[in-house]
Design a protein around this motif. Structure first.
Motif, PDB file in Angstrom:
ATOM      1  N   ARG A  64     -26.787 -34.711  56.272  1.00  0.00           N
ATOM      2  CA  ARG A  64     -26.234 -35.813  55.486  1.00  0.00           C
ATOM      3  C   ARG A  64     -24.722 -35.684  55.378  1.00  0.00           C
ATOM      4  NH1 ARG A  64     -29.273 -40.424  54.116  1.00  0.00           N
ATOM      5  NH2 ARG A  64     -31.451 -39.825  53.939  1.00  0.00           N
ATOM      6  N   ALA A  65     -24.043 -36.830  55.459  1.00  0.00           N
ATOM      7  CA  ALA A  65     -22.586 -36.870  55.318  1.00  0.00           C
ATOM      8  C   ALA A  65     -22.232 -37.958  54.325  1.00  0.00           C
ATOM      9  CB  ALA A  65     -21.922 -37.142  56.663  1.00  0.00           C
ATOM     10  N   GLY A  66     -21.257 -37.674  53.478  1.00  0.00           N
ATOM     11  CA  GLY A  66     -20.881 -38.620  52.451  1.00  0.00           C
ATOM     12  C   GLY A  66     -20.014 -39.764  52.931  1.00  0.00           C
ATOM     13  N   SER A  67     -19.511 -39.674  54.150  1.00  0.00           N
ATOM     14  CA  SER A  67     -18.637 -40.707  54.703  1.00  0.00           C
ATOM     15  C   SER A  67     -18.598 -40.562  56.212  1.00  0.00           C
ATOM     16  CB  SER A  67     -17.223 -40.567  54.134  1.00  0.00           C
ATOM     17  OG  SER A  67     -16.636 -39.348  54.560  1.00  0.00           O
ATOM     18  N   VAL A  68     -18.011 -41.563  56.868  1.00  0.00           N
ATOM     19  CA  VAL A  68     -17.843 -41.485  58.317  1.00  0.00           C
ATOM     20  C   VAL A  68     -16.901 -40.340  58.670  1.00  0.00           C
ATOM     21  CG1 VAL A  68     -16.975 -42.704  60.351  1.00  0.00           C
ATOM     22  CG2 VAL A  68     -18.354 -43.931  58.667  1.00  0.00           C
ATOM     23  N   THR A 125     -25.320 -41.759  62.864  1.00  0.00           N
ATOM     24  CA  THR A 125     -25.711 -43.092  62.441  1.00  0.00           C
ATOM     25  C   THR A 125     -25.485 -43.255  60.946  1.00  0.00           C
ATOM     26  OG1 THR A 125     -27.477 -44.756  62.600  1.00  0.00           O
ATOM     27  CG2 THR A 125     -28.124 -42.522  61.933  1.00  0.00           C
ATOM     28  N   LYS A 126     -25.578 -44.472  60.473  1.00  0.00           N
ATOM     29  CA  LYS A 126     -25.505 -44.761  59.039  1.00  0.00           C
ATOM     30  C   LYS A 126     -26.915 -44.985  58.502  1.00  0.00           C
ATOM     31  CE  LYS A 126     -20.916 -46.931  58.909  1.00  0.00           C
ATOM     32  NZ  LYS A 126     -20.170 -48.209  58.683  1.00  0.00           N
ATOM     33  N   ASP A 127     -27.100 -44.694  57.226  1.00  0.00           N
ATOM     34  CA  ASP A 127     -28.397 -44.894  56.605  1.00  0.00           C
ATOM     35  C   ASP A 127     -28.598 -46.378  56.308  1.00  0.00           C
ATOM     36  OD1 ASP A 127     -30.801 -44.716  55.359  1.00  0.00           O
ATOM     37  OD2 ASP A 127     -30.108 -43.579  53.617  1.00  0.00           O
ATOM     38  N   SER A 128     -28.804 -47.147  57.367  1.00  0.00           N
ATOM     39  CA  SER A 128     -29.008 -48.585  57.218  1.00  0.00           C
ATOM     40  C   SER A 128     -30.365 -48.902  56.618  1.00  0.00           C
ATOM     41  CB  SER A 128     -28.864 -49.281  58.573  1.00  0.00           C
ATOM     42  OG  SER A 128     -27.579 -49.061  59.109  1.00  0.00           O
ATOM     43  N   GLY A 129     -31.347 -48.034  56.856  1.00  0.00           N
ATOM     44  CA  GLY A 129     -32.680 -48.253  56.344  1.00  0.00           C
ATOM     45  C   GLY A 129     -33.428 -49.308  57.126  1.00  0.00           C
ATOM     46  N   GLY A 130     -34.691 -49.477  56.775  1.00  0.00           N
ATOM     47  CA  GLY A 130     -35.509 -50.487  57.430  1.00  0.00           C
ATOM     48  C   GLY A 130     -36.095 -50.003  58.747  1.00  0.00           C
ATOM     49  N   ALA A 131     -37.014 -50.808  59.269  1.00  0.00           N
ATOM     50  CA  ALA A 131     -37.727 -50.438  60.489  1.00  0.00           C
ATOM     51  C   ALA A 131     -37.012 -50.867  61.755  1.00  0.00           C
ATOM     52  CB  ALA A 131     -39.135 -51.030  60.465  1.00  0.00           C
ATOM     53  N   GLY A 162     -35.665 -33.355  69.707  1.00  0.00           N
ATOM     54  CA  GLY A 162     -35.066 -32.267  68.948  1.00  0.00           C
ATOM     55  C   GLY A 162     -33.566 -32.407  68.767  1.00  0.00           C
ATOM     56  N   VAL A 163     -33.078 -33.639  68.754  1.00  0.00           N
ATOM     57  CA  VAL A 163     -31.641 -33.892  68.646  1.00  0.00           C
ATOM     58  C   VAL A 163     -31.238 -33.951  67.164  1.00  0.00           C
ATOM     59  CG1 VAL A 163     -29.789 -35.546  69.115  1.00  0.00           C
ATOM     60  CG2 VAL A 163     -31.566 -35.125  70.833  1.00  0.00           C
ATOM     61  N   PRO A 164     -30.244 -33.182  66.753  1.00  0.00           N
ATOM     62  CA  PRO A 164     -29.761 -33.290  65.378  1.00  0.00           C
ATOM     63  C   PRO A 164     -29.179 -34.682  65.104  1.00  0.00           C
ATOM     64  CG  PRO A 164     -28.921 -31.301  66.438  1.00  0.00           C
ATOM     65  CD  PRO A 164     -29.546 -32.137  67.516  1.00  0.00           C
ATOM     66  N   VAL A 165     -29.346 -35.143  63.872  1.00  0.00           N
ATOM     67  CA  VAL A 165     -28.861 -36.460  63.473  1.00  0.00           C
ATOM     68  C   VAL A 165     -27.938 -36.301  62.270  1.00  0.00           C
ATOM     69  CG1 VAL A 165     -29.463 -38.796  62.737  1.00  0.00           C
ATOM     70  CG2 VAL A 165     -31.009 -37.519  64.255  1.00  0.00           C
ATOM     71  N   VAL A 166     -26.732 -36.831  62.388  1.00  0.00           N
ATOM     72  CA  VAL A 166     -25.826 -36.910  61.247  1.00  0.00           C
ATOM     73  C   VAL A 166     -26.002 -38.285  60.628  1.00  0.00           C
ATOM     74  CG1 VAL A 166     -23.438 -36.847  60.455  1.00  0.00           C
ATOM     75  CG2 VAL A 166     -24.188 -35.297  62.275  1.00  0.00           C
ATOM     76  N   VAL A 167     -26.452 -38.324  59.385  1.00  0.00           N
ATOM     77  CA  VAL A 167     -26.743 -39.573  58.693  1.00  0.00           C
ATOM     78  C   VAL A 167     -25.690 -39.787  57.605  1.00  0.00           C
ATOM     79  CG1 VAL A 167     -28.436 -40.878  57.367  1.00  0.00           C
ATOM     80  CG2 VAL A 167     -29.207 -39.277  59.136  1.00  0.00           C
ATOM     81  N   VAL A 168     -24.937 -40.856  57.720  1.00  0.00           N
ATOM     82  CA  VAL A 168     -23.913 -41.181  56.724  1.00  0.00           C
ATOM     83  C   VAL A 168     -24.593 -41.869  55.537  1.00  0.00           C
ATOM     84  CG1 VAL A 168     -21.764 -42.405  56.264  1.00  0.00           C
ATOM     85  CG2 VAL A 168     -22.190 -41.449  58.541  1.00  0.00           C
ATOM     86  N   ASP A 169     -24.406 -41.310  54.351  1.00  0.00           N
ATOM     87  CA  ASP A 169     -25.020 -41.861  53.145  1.00  0.00           C
ATOM     88  C   ASP A 169     -24.418 -43.206  52.774  1.00  0.00           C
ATOM     89  OD1 ASP A 169     -26.749 -39.697  52.720  1.00  0.00           O
ATOM     90  OD2 ASP A 169     -25.198 -38.563  51.655  1.00  0.00           O
ATOM     91  N   ARG A 170     -25.208 -44.011  52.092  1.00  0.00           N
ATOM     92  CA  ARG A 170     -24.756 -45.313  51.624  1.00  0.00           C
ATOM     93  C   ARG A 170     -23.754 -45.164  50.478  1.00  0.00           C
ATOM     94  NH1 ARG A 170     -30.352 -48.820  51.056  1.00  0.00           N
ATOM     95  NH2 ARG A 170     -30.983 -48.712  53.256  1.00  0.00           N
ATOM     96  N   PRO A 171     -22.822 -46.097  50.379  1.00  0.00           N
ATOM     97  CA  PRO A 171     -21.958 -46.107  49.200  1.00  0.00           C
ATOM     98  C   PRO A 171     -22.757 -46.520  47.972  1.00  0.00           C
ATOM     99  CG  PRO A 171     -21.543 -48.041  50.554  1.00  0.00           C
ATOM    100  CD  PRO A 171     -22.476 -47.168  51.339  1.00  0.00           C
TER     101      PRO A 171
END
Length: 251
Positions: A116-120, A201-207, A220-229
């Motif tokens: 998880r990342a708090g910003s881009v 990627t950003k935590d856009s959510g949804g399917a 097995g690829v790590p994912v950096v997910v930017v948290d929503r504001p």
């Protein structure tokens, strides 16, 4: 649904289009969808459409009064924090009900390797820990904004966006100009062709945009997910179109 004659829908998201379609089919309701104009050829919703900004919160409040808007549905992207803040301020000033429609965010499951990342900017900084020393490969799906943060990262980037982003961009990059949603087979093929070390990627959510997360998990690829504001304090929030419209219209 006749209690409100004019409803302003903010945003060109899937949920925004669904809400506009439902409102356009309701007797006695005028629906106006406002699109930011960030995409060159957006998918237009049902009902009236306006494109472009309002001139900040004050301009939006003036529009609400001039158009006698009875309710606002904020169905913008979860990362459109400025527009949501303006909507909250303008609706409070004009005395207009506001409901924020937000699809649920993503949750990591078994096999996911999420960071998880708090910003881009924080996401770009994390790459130093996740990439190999040389010949790193990154699949970047955060959209056109904030790409300057990745320009200083020594890696090869595949940048997926609807329209060409503005510089500065990473020195080594390939643009993947395409419009989703992307199915799982397509995402698997993309990952197989790039073989990325990291997905950002950003935590856009949804399917609709989740298949890339499945493809990353499978490989097995790590994912950096930017948290929503964070949302403005005190706003009404719903995660489904029907519930949001029912709350907004008082039904």
């Amino acid at each position: 649904m006749n209690a409100i004659r004019t409803v302003l829908v903010l945003g060109g998201t899937t949920e925004g289009r669904a809400a506009a379609a439902a409102l356009a089919g309701a007797a006695g309701v005028r629906v106006v969808s406002s699109l930011a104009g960030a995409v060159r050829s957006p998918r237009l919703p049902d009902g009236e459409v306006r494109v472009g900004g309002f001139g900040g919160a004050a301009g939006l409040a003036a529009y609400l009064r001039a158009e006698r808007v009875g309710g606002v549905l904020d169905a913008t992207h979860p990362f459109a924090a400025t527009m949501t803040a303006h909507a909250a301020t303008a609706c409070a000033e004009a005395g207009v009900p506001l409901v924020v429609l937000r699809r649920p965010g993503w949750t990591a499951g078994p096999g996911d390797r999420w960071h998880r990342a708090g910003s881009v900017a924080a996401a770009a900084a994390l790459l130093a820990e996740l990439l190999p020393p040389v010949h790193g490969r990154v699949l970047l799906t955060t959209g056109r904004g904030g790409l300057a943060h990745f320009a200083v990262v020594d890696a090869a980037f595949w940048i997926r966006a609807v329209d060409p982003p503005a510089p500065p961009l990473p020195a080594r990059h390939t643009l993947l100009l395409d419009r989703g949603p992307f199915g799982l087979d397509a995402e698997r093929a993309l990952f197989g062709g790039i073989d990325p070390h990291v997905l950002v990627t950003k935590d856009s959510g949804g399917a609709a945009t989740a298949p890339k997360l499945t493809a990353a998990r499978e490989r097995g690829v790590p994912v950096v997910v930017v948290d929503r504001p964070a949302l403005p304090a005190g706003v009404a929030v719903e995660s489904g179109v029907d519930a949001a419209l029912a709350r907004l219209l008082g039904t």
